[in-house]
Design a protein around this motif. Structure first.
Motif, mmCIF file in Angstrom:
data_model
loop_
_atom_site.group_PDB
_atom_site.id
_atom_site.type_symbol
_atom_site.label_atom_id
_atom_site.label_comp_id
_atom_site.label_asym_id
_atom_site.label_seq_id
_atom_site.Cartn_x
_atom_site.Cartn_y
_atom_site.Cartn_z
ATOM 1 N N UNK A 248 0.834 -1.207 0.000
ATOM 2 C CA UNK A 248 0.000 0.000 0.000
ATOM 3 C C UNK A 248 0.868 1.255 0.000
ATOM 4 N N UNK A 249 0.261 2.328 -0.474
ATOM 5 C CA UNK A 249 0.975 3.598 -0.473
ATOM 6 C C UNK A 249 0.943 4.212 0.920
ATOM 7 N N UNK A 251 1.602 7.593 0.970
ATOM 8 C CA UNK A 251 1.272 8.978 0.637
ATOM 9 C C UNK A 251 0.188 9.024 -0.430
ATOM 10 N N UNK A 252 -0.446 10.165 -0.545
ATOM 11 C CA UNK A 252 -1.428 10.367 -1.608
ATOM 12 C C UNK A 252 -0.791 11.100 -2.774
ATOM 13 N N UNK A 253 -1.174 10.758 -3.971
ATOM 14 C CA UNK A 253 -0.597 11.407 -5.156
ATOM 15 C C UNK A 253 -0.880 10.586 -6.390
ATOM 16 N N UNK A 254 0.059 10.589 -7.325
ATOM 17 C CA UNK A 254 -0.059 9.755 -8.523
ATOM 18 C C UNK A 254 0.913 8.595 -8.397
ATOM 19 N N UNK A 277 1.362 15.406 -8.036
ATOM 20 C CA UNK A 277 1.103 15.534 -9.466
ATOM 21 C C UNK A 277 1.382 16.911 -10.051
ATOM 22 N N UNK A 298 -1.834 -1.841 -9.722
ATOM 23 C CA UNK A 298 -2.790 -0.737 -9.864
ATOM 24 C C UNK A 298 -2.509 0.029 -11.156
ATOM 25 N N UNK A 300 -5.001 2.540 -12.117
ATOM 26 C CA UNK A 300 -5.603 3.864 -11.925
ATOM 27 C C UNK A 300 -4.647 4.627 -11.027
ATOM 28 N N UNK A 302 -4.313 7.667 -9.507
ATOM 29 C CA UNK A 302 -4.557 8.545 -8.352
ATOM 30 C C UNK A 302 -4.726 7.687 -7.100
ATOM 31 N N UNK A 303 -3.943 7.989 -6.088
ATOM 32 C CA UNK A 303 -3.975 7.177 -4.863
ATOM 33 C C UNK A 303 -4.048 8.062 -3.631
ATOM 34 N N UNK A 304 -4.653 7.491 -2.602
ATOM 35 C CA UNK A 304 -4.646 8.079 -1.263
ATOM 36 C C UNK A 304 -3.680 7.257 -0.400
ATOM 37 N N UNK A 305 -3.305 7.766 0.756
ATOM 38 C CA UNK A 305 -2.514 6.930 1.653
ATOM 39 C C UNK A 305 -3.284 5.656 1.987
ATOM 40 N N UNK A 306 -2.651 4.523 1.840
ATOM 41 C CA UNK A 306 -3.286 3.254 2.181
ATOM 42 C C UNK A 306 -3.884 2.515 1.006
ATOM 43 N N UNK A 307 -3.842 3.118 -0.180
ATOM 44 C CA UNK A 307 -4.375 2.381 -1.333
ATOM 45 C C UNK A 307 -3.467 1.213 -1.711
#
Lengths: 317, 295
Positions: A248-249, A251-254, A277, A298, A300, A302-307
């Motif tokens: 999982x990520x 951080x959030x981002x691309x 981005x 993945x 797609x 665009x991700x949030x923390x924890x995707x």
């Protein structure tokens, strides 16, 4: 390919259930039944969710082959090419209008609303089969390597699934999610791969060959009639829950992956980067926690923390 | 206060806000807006916040008026990113997916022995303000004290899922207060819900000035009326109406031309708990729900 438009009427097409629609028309769930000499009853189900055309394609190719060997079938093979036709015609995951996930409604209710009635009819029709195989598609955000999922408590299903030409066989120890088809059919074999709402080069062929080989192993169709040599069937990487790692990520981002599905990685390898981005700053290098194969990736970005961005299968063959 | 934040690409972070009134024991937590379009619950908690600003409560009252802010922003039930149902993500996980992290934060923000989930009906059904509680236990008495038009006592397995299920699994006394319809602000329903919540807090010992008592129907016997066919449903009753056996609840008509297809008739007397408001229905869909027995 169709021989001639309009003349390749499938054999023994019947209706599992018909649901009338408010506009006055109806939508039906159909079954194609191939019956031969006395033998096992195998059920192939696709399209429980409406965004999984890969499974429908697999059953199309399987059906074409079964037509060519129809006089040599031992047993009964039921094909349900699309259980959720109303969603499929929209390319939507859930039953439209009600916005209900059919794969959370099993065993259904015969006196319930439309998806509950479909679920109940399907369970009633397949409950006594010797083997049920569900062809699934991945979530539209991901691409998956062709793989099989079976309950670890079902060794016979695992033995059969190992013959399904998949790259990985996941023996799942965790209890199935309530309402899923496997929650009411514990010996179910789930075959999935590719991406949601899309057809993926090679995946349909691999899974189609796998289903045919499975039918041959069960003695339902003759091995000599398979359109490939048995030695061409892949032997899967067999993994348990402990050997499947969800990455999982933080951080959030691309999320920008740097590898492909089923790539082999070593522990610590970079799987992808999460970037901011707009500024282009690299926020995180996502690394492999273990060595293994990329089971799902993945797409797609665009991700949030924890995707979830990568699922690794870590066991040795 | 901002209880939890989640970094969001392209925009500001998601924030879970918790309003706290009073201090010390006992502690109660009321949550709304787990589904983004359930705005009546959100407004009811904001009305309740107005009461709590005027009256210093005994003990501590935590309010989380809008958990799924991103869904609310778009008028969507689900968490819009990835189209996830937040209510199916409880109890959540601090290192899980985004919705699991939000769910975990809601669980951590839910302090106290008593927890209340303030919900709104779906976007196609209008529900009378009511309480859903298990068949027995403290939640039933609290639900009764809320004095909403209906207290629906249900088997405990009806409360196994979602936020309420997670609270119960954690040993909390949990109940659902619910009314209105998703995606639309029903001012009257929201006010009735807020008054019910005030009565509930009085019963729980947090507030001292009671709302005028109200008597509702307490029942375990709720009848779902469904159309046999699909078509265009025209209701003849509204949520909260009292109906008698044999009364017409609504009719199903052809979407084109309006020809009569089916008439729905009450099988027993009761209070209308829910009415379908989006008229195009599929066969066997719920169109009217009646709370039948009274006590």
């Amino acid at each position: 390919m169709c021989d001639t438009l309009g003349v390749n009427v499938p054999p023994q097409l019947d209706t599992l259930i018909e649901i009338e629609l408010p506009a006055g028309d109806a939508v039906a769930v159909h079954r194609r039944r191939f019956v031969g000499e006395v033998g096992p009853h195998v059920v192939l189900v696709a399209g429980v969710r409406g965004d999984t055309p890969e499974g429908t394609r697999v059953l199309y190719t399987v059906g074409r082959h079964l037509e060519s060997v129809a006089d040599r079938i031992v047993g009964t093979i039921d094909l349900y090419p699309c259980v959720n036709p109303l969603a499929a015609h929209l390319g939507a995951r859930n039953w439209p209008g009600l916005d209900v996930d059919l794969n959370r409604r099993f065993p259904g209710r015969a006196d319930g609303h439309a998806p509950d009635r479909v679920a109940a009819a399907l369970v009633e029709a397949v409950r006594t089969a010797d083997q049920v195989v569900e062809l699934r598609g991945g979530h539209p955000s991901f691409r998956q390597a062709p793989h099989a999922r079976v309950a670890a408590s079902s060794p016979l299903a695992a033995e059969r699934a190992a013959q399904a030409n998949v790259r990985a066989l996941w023996k799942i120890e965790a209890s199935p999610t309530p309402g899923t088809l496997e929650s009411v059919l514990p010996d179910l074999i789930g075959l999935e791969g590719g991406a949601g709402n899309r057809l993926t080069d090679g995946v349909g062929l691999e899974l189609g060959d796998g289903v045919l080989n499975l039918l041959a192993v069960m003695g339902v169709i003759p091995e000599s009639d398979l359109p490939f040599h048995w030695a061409a069937i892949q032997r899967p990487l067999v993994v348990s829950d402990a050997e499947v790692h969800d990455v999982r990520t933080g951080r959030g981002g691309l999320f920008l992956p740097v590898l492909a599905c089923w790539a082999e990685v070593r522990e610590g390898d970079v799987l992808g980067e999460v970037i901011e981005p707009i500024s282009g700053v690299c926020l995180e290098a996502v690394r492999a926690p273990v060595a293994g194969r990329v089971l799902a990736l993945r797409e797609e970005p665009v991700v949030y923390p924890g995707n979830l961005v990568v699922r690794l299968a870590a066991a040795a063959t | 206060m901002t209880f939890f934040q989640l970094e969001s690409p392209y925009r500001g972070a998601y924030a879970l806000h918790r309003l706290t009134f009073g201090a010390g024991d006992p502690v109660v937590t009321l949550v709304a807006g787990v589904h983004g379009n359930e705005v009546n619950g959100t407004y009811a908690l904001n009305l309740l916040a107005g009461v709590l600003r005027l009256q210093r409560p005994r003990g501590t009252v935590h309010l989380l008026p809008c958990v799924n802010l991103f869904g609310a922003e778009e008028g969507r039930k689900r968490w819009p990113f990835g189209d996830r149902d937040l209510n199916l993500s409880f109890p959540g996980h601090p290192e899980g997916s985004p919705v699991e992290r939000v769910a975990d934060a809601v669980m951590r923000a839910s302090e106290g022995r008593l927890c209340v989930d303030v919900q709104t009906g779906s976007s196609v059904v209008h529900e009378v303000p009511h309480v859903r509680a298990p068949l027995s236990g403290a939640a039933v008495e609290l639900g009764r004290a809320a004095g909403l038009p209906v207290l629906w006592r249900r088997p405990s397995e009806s409360f196994d899922e979602g936020l309420v299920g997670a609270w119960r699994a954690a040993g909390r006394t949990a109940l659902v207060v619910r009314g209105g319809r998703g995606g639309a602000l029903d001012l009257d329903d929201a006010k009735v819900l807020a008054r019910g919540l005030v009565r509930l807090l009085v019963e729980a010992g947090h507030l001292q000035t009671p709302e005028p008592p109200a008597a509702g129907v307490v029942t375990t016997d709720v009848c779902d009326y469904r159309c046999e066919l699909g078509g265009f449903f025209v209701p003849e009753v509204r949520p909260g109406d009292r109906v008698v056996a044999g009364q017409v609840l609504g009719s199903l008509r052809a979407p084109v031309g309006g020809g009569a297809l089916e008439s729905l008739v009450a099988g027993a007397a009761g209070v209308v708990l829910a009415v379908r408001v989006y008229p195009v229905v599929h066969a066997r869909e719920l169109v009217v729900r009646v709370a039948q027995s009274t006590s």
